[in-house]
Design a protein around this motif. Structure first.
Motif, PDB file in Angstrom:
ATOM      1  N   ARG A 190       0.827  -1.044   0.314  1.00  0.00           N
ATOM      2  CA  ARG A 190      -0.044  -0.002   0.320  1.00  0.00           C
ATOM      3  C   ARG A 190       1.027   1.873  -0.305  1.00  0.00           C
ATOM      4  O   ARG A 190       2.354   1.481   0.820  1.00  0.00           O
ATOM      5  N   PRO A 222      -7.745   0.354  -3.186  1.00  0.00           N
ATOM      6  CA  PRO A 222      -7.467   0.478  -1.589  1.00  0.00           C
ATOM      7  C   PRO A 222      -5.615   0.551  -1.817  1.00  0.00           C
ATOM      8  O   PRO A 222      -5.144   0.771  -0.185  1.00  0.00           O
ATOM      9  N   GLU A 275     -10.252   4.115   5.239  1.00  0.00           N
ATOM     10  CA  GLU A 275     -10.055   2.700   4.738  1.00  0.00           C
ATOM     11  C   GLU A 275      -8.506   3.342   3.724  1.00  0.00           C
ATOM     12  O   GLU A 275      -8.062   1.751   3.002  1.00  0.00           O
ATOM     13  N   ARG A 276      -8.664   4.102   3.874  1.00  0.00           N
ATOM     14  CA  ARG A 276      -7.085   4.137   3.142  1.00  0.00           C
ATOM     15  C   ARG A 276      -6.331   4.611   4.264  1.00  0.00           C
ATOM     16  O   ARG A 276      -4.725   5.928   3.560  1.00  0.00           O
TER      17      ARG A 276
END
Length: 360
Positions: free
Chosen positions: A202, A237, A265-266
């Motif tokens: 991520r 994501p 969520e990020r």
């Protein structure tokens, strides 16, 4: 919440890994290859060396901060594609050794800016300080020389190879607007996020520090609305935010609690630290304790608890206390105190929610 501690490598950090391991609830380091210039592909042997050192101390290497973005990418020059390919290969390598998050920034020239690295606080401690009026009138070249002269260790974002070309960089950014920077960031994301997704990593952009233009250079990662725009540039994501309460908190208009809830969520990575902001725009980095600054650290930890945050966090900068000789902002003592304060707040929220306190 998974607690981590930034480490600059053997020979480049005053804090040994076995000290980090002794901080309760701290399981990993936040690291980088600080001797690899921005734009170059990271050598696998150096990555594995850090991994072996960390694991020997019982620590993971899940979070990298930072894989620096070459200025040609930010400027949108034709040469950017070469540097982006190097960046992609670095992402792929980091994925193979288990890295989960890469923190980076898109700030022109300077990754961060302060005017004093050892500002006295009146109680024997010193801290990083930003004097607003001095920036407004400062010669950036002289300021950089003064700051580097006061640090025996290389400062992240102020590496000698970058600063050696400061004059040319300022010339290159003449005429570059926020719109140009947004478009160049979009191009970069379109190239790297698919690679990050395949690698299980991520990407987490860091806010601009401080969150406003400096020396006439544009800055875009400054506020909630701009983060909203950023996340829409590549809706995935794997395209996320390093939510830094200290950087964003330098502007009292930023509602950090609202950001935590909106972008829940990020946010794979959180920097949790405090600053005290003065009416004239100056700010100094304080202890993590809520009452010592103007950032609601207790509220921030509560917000992370409310969203069920399972990402990585670190205490970020600390004061220089008990006569510790260390990298400015990155000593052991105050950051360890900060971790214990953050865990205390987290545990209190656990108990308030009727949950058993069993660790992170």
């Amino acid at each position: 919440m998974k607690m981590t501690f930034r480490w600059f490598g053997e020979g480049n950090d005053t804090v040994p890994l076995h000290y980090i391991k002794q901080i309760p609830g701290t399981d990993g380091i936040v690291w980088s290859l600080h001797d690899v210039p921005a734009g170059e592909e990271w050598p696998m042997e150096k990555i594995l060396e850090i991994k072996q050192q960390a694991e020997a101390a019982g620590l993971h290497i899940d979070v990298v901060e930072s894989v620096n973005v070459h200025e040609d990418i930010k400027l949108g020059l034709p040469s950017r594609d070469v540097y982006i390919e190097n960046y992609k290969r670095t992402i792929e390598k980091l994925g193979t050794v288990g890295v989960k998050v890469i923190c980076y920034n898109f700030m022109p020239i300077f990754d961060w800016l302060r005017t004093d690295l050892q500002k006295p606080m009146g109680n024997g401690a010193t801290a990083l300080f930003y004097e607003n009026s001095r920036i407004a009138d400062a010669d950036p070249f002289r300021l950089v020389e003064e700051i580097n002269a006061n640090s025996a260790l290389t400062m992240p974002g102020w590496e000698p190879e970058r600063l050696a070309h400061l004059s040319k960089l300022f010339e290159a950014y003449q005429g570059v607007t926020e719109e140009h920077l947004w478009e160049n960031l979009r191009y970069f994301l379109n190239e790297i996020i698919p690679v990050a997704a395949r690698s299980g990593i991520r990407m987490a952009i860091h806010p601009d520090d401080p969150p406003w233009p400096v020396f006439g250079l544009p800055r875009i990662m400054t506020c909630q609305e701009n983060f909203r725009t950023f996340l829409k540039l590549y809706d995935s994501p794997y395209n996320g935010i390093t939510l830094c309460s200290g950087s964003l908190g330098a502007n009292p208009d930023n509602d950090i609690l609202a950001m935590i809830h909106e972008f829940a969520e990020r946010i794979p990575f959180a920097h949790i630290r405090n600053v005290r902001v003065y009416e004239n725009g100056d700010f100094i980095e304080t202890s993590h304790r809520t009452e010592d600054g103007t950032v609601d650290i207790a509220g921030i930890v509560r917000a992370y608890h409310e969203i069920g945050f399972t990402g990585y966090a670190r205490p970020d900068h600390g004061r220089h206390i008990w006569d510790e000789q260390c990298r400015p902002g990155y000593g052991l003592y105050d950051r360890a105190l900060g971790i214990m304060y953050l865990w205390g707040l987290w545990d209190a929220n656990q108990l308030h929610a009727g949950k058993q306190v069993t660790g992170s």
